[in-house]
Design a protein around this motif. Structure first.
Motif, PDB file in Angstrom:
ATOM      1  N   TRP A  29      93.366 -37.937 -11.633  1.00 14.81           N
ATOM      2  CA  TRP A  29      94.135 -36.706 -11.649  1.00 14.81           C
ATOM      3  C   TRP A  29      94.082 -36.069 -10.139  1.00 14.81           C
ATOM      4  O   TRP A  29      94.795 -34.855  -9.934  1.00 14.81           O
ATOM      5  CB  TRP A  29      93.407 -35.624 -12.623  1.00 14.81           C
ATOM      6  N   LEU A 187     109.331 -33.605 -19.125  1.00 17.35           N
ATOM      7  CA  LEU A 187     108.262 -32.820 -19.481  1.00 17.35           C
ATOM      8  C   LEU A 187     106.790 -33.282 -18.590  1.00 17.35           C
ATOM      9  O   LEU A 187     106.339 -32.446 -18.307  1.00 17.35           O
ATOM     10  CB  LEU A 187     107.976 -33.026 -20.985  1.00 17.35           C
ATOM     11  N   VAL A 188     106.517 -34.649 -18.591  1.00 14.17           N
ATOM     12  CA  VAL A 188     105.559 -34.997 -18.134  1.00 14.17           C
ATOM     13  C   VAL A 188     105.681 -34.859 -16.574  1.00 14.17           C
ATOM     14  O   VAL A 188     104.505 -34.361 -15.761  1.00 14.17           O
ATOM     15  CB  VAL A 188     105.478 -36.723 -18.124  1.00 14.17           C
ATOM     16  N   ARG A 191     104.643 -31.256 -15.962  1.00 12.66           N
ATOM     17  CA  ARG A 191     103.430 -30.912 -15.901  1.00 12.66           C
ATOM     18  C   ARG A 191     102.527 -31.286 -14.920  1.00 12.66           C
ATOM     19  O   ARG A 191     101.501 -30.640 -14.406  1.00 12.66           O
ATOM     20  CB  ARG A 191     102.727 -31.570 -17.476  1.00 12.66           C
ATOM     21  N   ARG A 192     103.052 -32.781 -14.356  1.00  9.62           N
ATOM     22  CA  ARG A 192     102.433 -33.003 -13.329  1.00  9.62           C
ATOM     23  C   ARG A 192     102.539 -32.279 -11.981  1.00  9.62           C
ATOM     24  O   ARG A 192     101.604 -31.962 -11.255  1.00  9.62           O
ATOM     25  CB  ARG A 192     102.629 -34.438 -13.008  1.00  9.62           C
ATOM     26  N   GLN A 194     102.709 -28.840 -12.052  1.00 11.66           N
ATOM     27  CA  GLN A 194     102.178 -27.904 -12.370  1.00 11.66           C
ATOM     28  C   GLN A 194     100.618 -28.060 -11.924  1.00 11.66           C
ATOM     29  O   GLN A 194     100.026 -27.451 -11.413  1.00 11.66           O
ATOM     30  CB  GLN A 194     102.382 -27.327 -13.813  1.00 11.66           C
ATOM     31  N   TRP A 195     100.006 -29.276 -12.592  1.00 13.84           N
ATOM     32  CA  TRP A 195      98.866 -29.584 -12.061  1.00 13.84           C
ATOM     33  C   TRP A 195      98.678 -29.804 -10.702  1.00 13.84           C
ATOM     34  O   TRP A 195      97.722 -29.195 -10.056  1.00 13.84           O
ATOM     35  CB  TRP A 195      98.622 -30.962 -12.843  1.00 13.84           C
ATOM     36  N   ASP A 198      98.444 -26.104  -9.351  1.00 14.64           N
ATOM     37  CA  ASP A 198      97.276 -25.487  -9.730  1.00 14.64           C
ATOM     38  C   ASP A 198      96.164 -26.181  -8.587  1.00 14.64           C
ATOM     39  O   ASP A 198      95.299 -25.190  -8.188  1.00 14.64           O
ATOM     40  CB  ASP A 198      96.938 -25.695 -11.036  1.00 14.64           C
TER      41      ASP A 198
END
Length: 416
Positions: A29, A187-188, A191-192, A194-195, A198
């Motif tokens: 991650w 979508l993936v 999300r990635r 956004q991660w 963050d």
């Protein structure tokens, strides 16, 4: 003529980075772009290849007589398409078009429908997730258009012999699957992103906290050392001057130096302990206005007489305000010792209208160009006051002296 040598680059000195910081930690991650490109997805590619080959074998048996049976060329197309997925993290665009092309040739040759669609889906999925959205959409559109062209027009000239056009309902199902795959990929990707955003924000917040902590420690060390070393410097000069003529007075100066250095070492050790053991409570309480008598005694050891007024009228303060007030008085007296010819200073404390007022005066004259100090001392006082929402005014007085006036919001500490 002497041979000139190129100096060794500082970047190459010292042990390698992995010896200084330990081996790299592989966290899926927290990969950056270089680490992600260096990663080879062997396991997932082998699992996908096995699934495609086994699934295509069963699909060929179930569609026997309707589609062309699998031969060497069909197996080669399936293997090539699956093997391309091994490069999906290094070259996602090429993999997306390569898998789409292999799928088009496979279907155009009349081979059975089956897991070949998964190869195309995985290639385009990886491209979208990697941020190459247009390339992925183009590859998917090319694959679907090629399939529609074969199923509704070119089927007359392509195997299997006697094939009939596909129904538009079947095309609708394929289009639905394509839209679902693209939507999941988007979508993936979101999300990635956004991660990643963050993680970047957390890293920036950690860097900001580290910078603030370094600034706080630097300010504390400056306040402690500037005052103590000023006292030591003055007393060392007195001791040297009186060493032969007045040994007793020289002994007193040395005693003052010993006491000041011991206190400075204690406070420096307290600051450094917070670095060695973060999160633990300090061993000694933070200094505050309650230690003004010690500050006056130290100033007296440096030959400065300090009068304090209003000390008994100040209520209990919040720790931050108490520490800031003490450091401001300490720095102001240090500047008197270092930059003023006066041997007398006055400290006035008063609380009114929800604020604590600190006034430090000396009668001058200045002994150097920087009357009152002009370096980190005044800047540190202003930073402390500003951090609490207060103000600092420092400058020469009309009568030739110097004044420091600090106003800090008064936060009374509630009794427990």
């Amino acid at each position: 003529m002497e041979e000139q040598r190129t100096p060794r680059s500082p970047a190459r000195s010292g042990p390698p980075s992995w010896r200084r910081h330990g081996p790299p930690r592989w966290n899926r991650w927290s990969w950056n772009d270089e680490e992600r490109r260096a990663h080879w997805p062997w396991r997932s590619t082998l699992l996908m290849t096995a699934f495609v080959l086994i699934g295509s074998h069963f699909a060929a048996h179930s569609q026997a007589g309707d589609r062309v049976q699998l031969d060497f060329f069909a197996w080669a197309l399936l293997l090539v398409g699956s093997a391309l997925l091994l490069w999906r993290q290094r070259h996602p665009v090429l993999v997306a078009f390569g898998t789409a092309g292999a799928g088009m040739v496979y279907l155009g040759a009349g081979y059975p429908y089956g897991p070949v669609f998964l190869i195309v889906a995985m290639g385009c999925f990886s491209a979208v997730v990697a941020g190459h959205r247009k390339a992925a959409w183009t590859a998917v559109g090319m694959f679907w258009a090629g399939h529609a062209l074969v199923a509704h027009w070119l089927y007359r000239w392509l195997p299997p012999t006697g094939d009939q056009p596909a129904s538009w309902g079947q095309e609708g199902i394929i289009a639905t699957w394509i839209v679902a795959i693209v939507a999941l990929s988007e979508l993936v990707r979101v999300r990635r992103e956004q991660w990643a955003h963050d993680r970047a924000e957390r890293a920036e917040a950690a860097r900001r906290r580290a910078d603030e902590e370094r600034l706080r420690i630097a300010r504390e060390l400056h306040d402690v050392l500037a005052h103590s070393i000023s006292v030591i410097n003055v007393q060392a000069g007195v001791g040297l001057a009186l060493l032969d003529s007045d040994p007793e007075q020289a002994r007193t100066a040395l005693t003052t130096i010993k006491a000041a250095s011991k206190e400075a070492l204690g406070e420096v050790r307290q600051v450094l302990d917070t670095l060695r053991a973060p999160g633990e409570a300090p061993r000694a309480p933070a200094p505050g206005l309650g230690r003004l008598p010690e500050l006056v005694e130290q100033a007296a050891g440096a030959g400065l007489t300090v009068e304090v007024e209003g000390e008994d009228d100040i209520p209990k303060l919040a720790p931050g305000t108490d520490l800031a007030a003490f450091r401001i008085v300490q720095e102001a007296l240090t500047n008197v010792v270092r930059h003023s010819g006066s041997r007398h200073a006055r400290v006035r404390l008063e609380s009114a209208k929800g604020a604590l007022r600190l006034r430090i005066d000396d009668d001058g004259p200045a002994t150097g160009a920087d009357a009152g100090g002009s370096g980190n001392g005044l800047a540190g006082m202003r930073e402390r006051a500003a951090a609490l929402g207060g103000t600092i005014e420092a400058g020469p007085r009309d009568d030739g002296g110097f004044r420091v006036l600090a106003v800090l919001p008064l936060k009374v500490k509630e009794d427990q």
